[in-house]
Design a protein around this motif. Structure first.
Motif, PDB file in Angstrom:
ATOM      1  N   LEU A 172     -11.285   5.101  12.403  1.00 45.70           N
ATOM      2  CA  LEU A 172     -12.332   5.241  11.704  1.00 45.70           C
ATOM      3  C   LEU A 172     -12.267   5.753  10.167  1.00 45.70           C
ATOM      4  CD1 LEU A 172     -15.031   4.145  10.032  1.00 45.70           C
ATOM      5  CD2 LEU A 172     -15.693   6.530  11.077  1.00 45.70           C
ATOM      6  N   LEU A 173     -11.162   6.897  10.413  1.00 45.64           N
ATOM      7  CA  LEU A 173     -10.991   7.874   9.364  1.00 45.64           C
ATOM      8  C   LEU A 173      -9.914   7.130   8.843  1.00 45.64           C
ATOM      9  CD1 LEU A 173     -10.707  11.576  10.392  1.00 45.64           C
ATOM     10  CD2 LEU A 173     -12.494  10.284   8.682  1.00 45.64           C
ATOM     11  N   TYR A 174      -9.173   6.608   9.721  1.00 43.89           N
ATOM     12  CA  TYR A 174      -7.042   6.055   8.710  1.00 43.89           C
ATOM     13  C   TYR A 174      -8.356   4.722   8.573  1.00 43.89           C
ATOM     14  CZ  TYR A 174      -3.262   3.949   8.531  1.00 43.89           C
ATOM     15  OH  TYR A 174      -1.821   3.265   8.632  1.00 43.89           O
ATOM     16  N   THR A 175      -8.864   4.020   8.370  1.00 44.33           N
ATOM     17  CA  THR A 175      -9.317   2.551   8.055  1.00 44.33           C
ATOM     18  C   THR A 175     -10.013   3.510   6.686  1.00 44.33           C
ATOM     19  OG1 THR A 175     -10.509   1.146   9.889  1.00 44.33           O
ATOM     20  CG2 THR A 175     -11.117   0.757   7.875  1.00 44.33           C
ATOM     21  N   LEU A 176     -10.814   3.661   6.705  1.00 46.72           N
ATOM     22  CA  LEU A 176     -11.599   4.557   5.595  1.00 46.72           C
ATOM     23  C   LEU A 176      -9.970   5.103   4.137  1.00 46.72           C
ATOM     24  CD1 LEU A 176     -14.658   6.534   6.632  1.00 46.72           C
ATOM     25  CD2 LEU A 176     -14.420   4.294   5.418  1.00 46.72           C
ATOM     26  N   GLN A 177      -9.201   5.545   5.024  1.00 46.98           N
ATOM     27  CA  GLN A 177      -8.295   6.647   3.788  1.00 46.98           C
ATOM     28  C   GLN A 177      -7.467   5.488   3.847  1.00 46.98           C
ATOM     29  OE1 GLN A 177      -5.472   8.299   6.275  1.00 46.98           O
ATOM     30  NE2 GLN A 177      -3.770   8.452   4.746  1.00 46.98           N
ATOM     31  N   THR A 178      -7.236   4.450   4.469  1.00 46.67           N
ATOM     32  CA  THR A 178      -6.476   3.271   3.753  1.00 46.67           C
ATOM     33  C   THR A 178      -7.071   1.990   3.080  1.00 46.67           C
ATOM     34  OG1 THR A 178      -6.503   1.904   5.314  1.00 46.67           O
ATOM     35  CG2 THR A 178      -4.542   2.822   6.346  1.00 46.67           C
ATOM     36  N   ALA A 179      -8.659   2.094   3.271  1.00 47.30           N
ATOM     37  CA  ALA A 179      -9.370   1.001   2.088  1.00 47.30           C
ATOM     38  C   ALA A 179      -9.386   2.270   0.944  1.00 47.30           C
ATOM     39  CB  ALA A 179     -10.633   0.502   2.927  1.00 47.30           C
ATOM     40  N   LEU A 180      -9.396   3.342   0.928  1.00 44.24           N
ATOM     41  CA  LEU A 180      -9.836   3.662  -0.176  1.00 44.24           C
ATOM     42  C   LEU A 180      -8.434   4.354  -1.112  1.00 44.24           C
ATOM     43  CD1 LEU A 180     -11.419   5.895  -1.780  1.00 44.24           C
ATOM     44  CD2 LEU A 180     -11.270   7.430  -0.622  1.00 44.24           C
ATOM     45  N   PHE A 181      -7.142   4.534  -1.262  1.00 44.52           N
ATOM     46  CA  PHE A 181      -5.930   5.016  -1.348  1.00 44.52           C
ATOM     47  C   PHE A 181      -6.062   3.224  -2.147  1.00 44.52           C
ATOM     48  CE2 PHE A 181      -5.954   8.993   0.738  1.00 44.52           C
ATOM     49  CZ  PHE A 181      -5.972   9.770  -0.661  1.00 44.52           C
ATOM     50  N   SER A 182      -6.051   2.168  -1.191  1.00 41.75           N
ATOM     51  CA  SER A 182      -5.423   0.560  -1.623  1.00 41.75           C
ATOM     52  C   SER A 182      -6.158   0.725  -2.981  1.00 41.75           C
ATOM     53  CB  SER A 182      -5.471  -0.301  -0.358  1.00 41.75           C
ATOM     54  OG  SER A 182      -4.866  -0.270   1.421  1.00 41.75           O
ATOM     55  N   THR A 183      -8.303   1.092  -2.703  1.00 37.99           N
ATOM     56  CA  THR A 183      -8.622   0.850  -4.098  1.00 37.99           C
ATOM     57  C   THR A 183      -8.132   1.247  -5.344  1.00 37.99           C
ATOM     58  OG1 THR A 183     -10.543   0.830  -2.380  1.00 37.99           O
ATOM     59  CG2 THR A 183     -11.562   0.436  -4.733  1.00 37.99           C
ATOM     60  N   LEU A 184      -7.727   2.852  -5.236  1.00 33.70           N
ATOM     61  CA  LEU A 184      -7.424   3.295  -6.179  1.00 33.70           C
ATOM     62  C   LEU A 184      -6.502   2.549  -6.684  1.00 33.70           C
ATOM     63  CD1 LEU A 184      -8.391   7.155  -4.807  1.00 33.70           C
ATOM     64  CD2 LEU A 184      -9.275   5.994  -6.314  1.00 33.70           C
TER      65      LEU A 184
END
Length: 500
Positions: A5-17
């Motif tokens: 879950l943390l890795y999913t949020l990490q990749t999604a957040l930084f990709s969005t940034l």
């Protein structure tokens, strides 16, 4: 599961940034400055909807892979000492691919809003002595915050549910909820783990969609109260780069530098991978030598499986496009006729499919029907993609003047008659656009056919994935190029109909 879950949020957040940083910067130049290539920049805003993520992954492999175009150029310049770029199969590779793939969506949404933003408050701040930086951060940016949220939240959801790019680029020991769910469903057959991943993923997505619905309603309310003036929407009055009034020499120089840096990044991480797919499609390695050839296309055109996959894709894409347009038009008409434009429930329902992943819905479908079939594939795609058509058609119906709407209800025999005589002709261009978007998304969907595993039924996107998985990379690029051409042809057809 928590680590995933943390890795999913990490990749999604930084990709969005990344998408937001590039998208907002590009939107500033597209809406506030006149420059060569502006129309091209705005024309790629439909790429995230028309070009499948699998094609983007192929482009990055073709350009940034160990044996890709960029690696070959650097290797040649260093005399063969360079081993090749290796960042692609890391978290950084996922973030760059997803961020630059989705930035046109942010640019397209924000440019349209920014262009129509009244300059009255900005000019008032300048008269009070505020500099350009202070005007931007204290006046312009707060007014754009709703539009930025409306653009970035869908990008976050796209990255949160990303499957193909993560499947190909994720490093060893790292995975996202969507990929782990797929492995639990198709590989390990761990139903308990699959249910856990599905619940966590859907609950998080529902929370994000709820926040998105609030942002959308606030943005729409602000848009309705904005002071749009006809003169401000004419682009010929916009200054060229580095020629804006009220700017100091230092600010104009930094504007030039920012534009050059932004252009280089977009060329390197967006256009170069796309061009590299074309190069790989017409290349073949023979006896250690790269040759220009059409051999890859000859292999495709003489393969009966390719033609079967193309026929299946056209069938599913056309059926999905028609049904999505029908559902979107029906829902938009109901919202309009019953006066539910401000109703939270009616506005949130079309957003719910954004919270459901392709893997989750296809897995539940296989649990119910036990075996996938083409009709089930079309129905699932309609369930997921009809909001895409609805958003386009809703814009058309909302553009009908209130006086026309009242006159139609007054002179028509019934509401259905007014819909057929007024609503349908008035928004037929938007229906065509909704069909084109739904068709393209359906054509590029490899996840649903992959999970459903329909016997003897390959789509073009699934065929590209199988070619890439069997290490026939050049042939997969050739097939991916054909898939992209079909999607862009349908999109351009819809754009031409809108111009007419």
């Amino acid at each position: 599961m928590f680590k995933v879950l943390l890795y999913t949020l990490q990749t999604a957040l930084f990709s969005t940034l990344v998408a937001a940083l590039i998208g907002i910067s590009a939107a500033f130049f597209a809406s506030k400055r006149n420059f060569f290539g502006r129309k091209l920049l705005l024309s790629i805003s439909a790429v995230p909807l028309c070009v499948p993520p699998l094609i983007v992954a192929l482009g990055y492999v073709s350009f940034f892979g160990v044996n890709g175009t960029a690696s070959s150029i650097v290797r040649m310049l260093t005399g063969g000492k360079f081993e090749g770029f290796k960042f692609l199969y890391t978290t950084l590779g996922i973030i760059l691919a997803q961020g630059f793939y989705n930035f046109p969506l942010v640019t397209g949404i924000l440019t349209d809003y920014w262009q129509r933003l009244s300059k009255t408050e900005e000019n008032a701040a300048r008269l009070c002595g505020a500099g350009e930086a202070r005007v931007f951060f204290t006046v312009t940016l707060p007014r754009l915050s709703g539009a930025i949220g409306a653009a970035c939240i869908p990008v976050f959801l796209f990255c949160f549910f990303s499957f193909m790019i993560v499947m190909l680029f994720s490093p060893v020991g790292a995975s996202t909820l969507e990929v782990e769910l797929y492995h639990a469903v198709r590989t390990t057959l761990d139903i308990k783990a699959a249910a856990g991943y599905a619940v966590i993923e859907t609950l998080f997505a529902l929370g994000i969609v709820f926040a998105y619905s609030l942002v959308i309603r606030r943005t729409q309310k602000n848009a309705d109260s904005m002071d749009f003036t006809a003169g401000e929407t004419k682009f010929f009055s916009v200054p060229a780069i580095g020629s804006a009034p009220f700017s100091s020499r230092r600010q104009r120089a930094s504007e030039y530098i920012t534009f050059i840096l932004l252009t280089l990044l977009i060329i390197l991480f967006f256009f170069a991978p796309a061009i590299s797919i074309i190069i790989s499609a017409f290349h073949q390695r023979k006896a250690g030598v790269e040759l220009w050839t059409t051999h890859q296309f000859s292999l495709l055109f003489t393969n009966v499986n390719f033609w079967r996959a193309l026929k299946n894709s056209i069938f599913t894409g056309f059926s999905t496009g028609v049904l999505c347009s029908l559902c979107g038009f029906t829902w938009a008409v109901c919202v309009k006729l019953f006066g539910k434009q401000e109703n939270a429930v009616f506005q949130t329902i079309p957003l719910i499919p954004m919270a459901i992943s392709s893997v989750v819905i296809s897995w539940f479908a296989t649990l119910i029907f036990h075996r996938g079939n083409p009709v089930l594939l079309v129905l699932l795609q309609v369930l997921l993609y009809w909001p895409i058509a609805y958003r386009q058609i809703q814009n058309g119906i909302n553009s009908i003047p209130k006086d026309t709407d009242k006159a139609a209800l007054l002179f028509s025999r019934n509401r259905f008659d007014s819909v057929m005589r007024v609503y349908l002709p008035s928004c037929h261009r938007f229906i065509i656009t909704g069909f084109a978007y739904s068709f393209s998304v359906s054509l590029g969907d490899a996840t649903l056919p992959l999970v459903l595993s329909i016997p003897k039924f390959d789509t073009l996107a699934l065929y590209v994935y199988k070619l890439a998985s069997s290490y026939r990379f050049n042939q997969s690029c050739a097939c991916g190029l054909i898939l992209t051409i079909v999607c862009l042809f349908v999109y351009e057809w819809s754009a031409e109909k809108n111009r007419v």
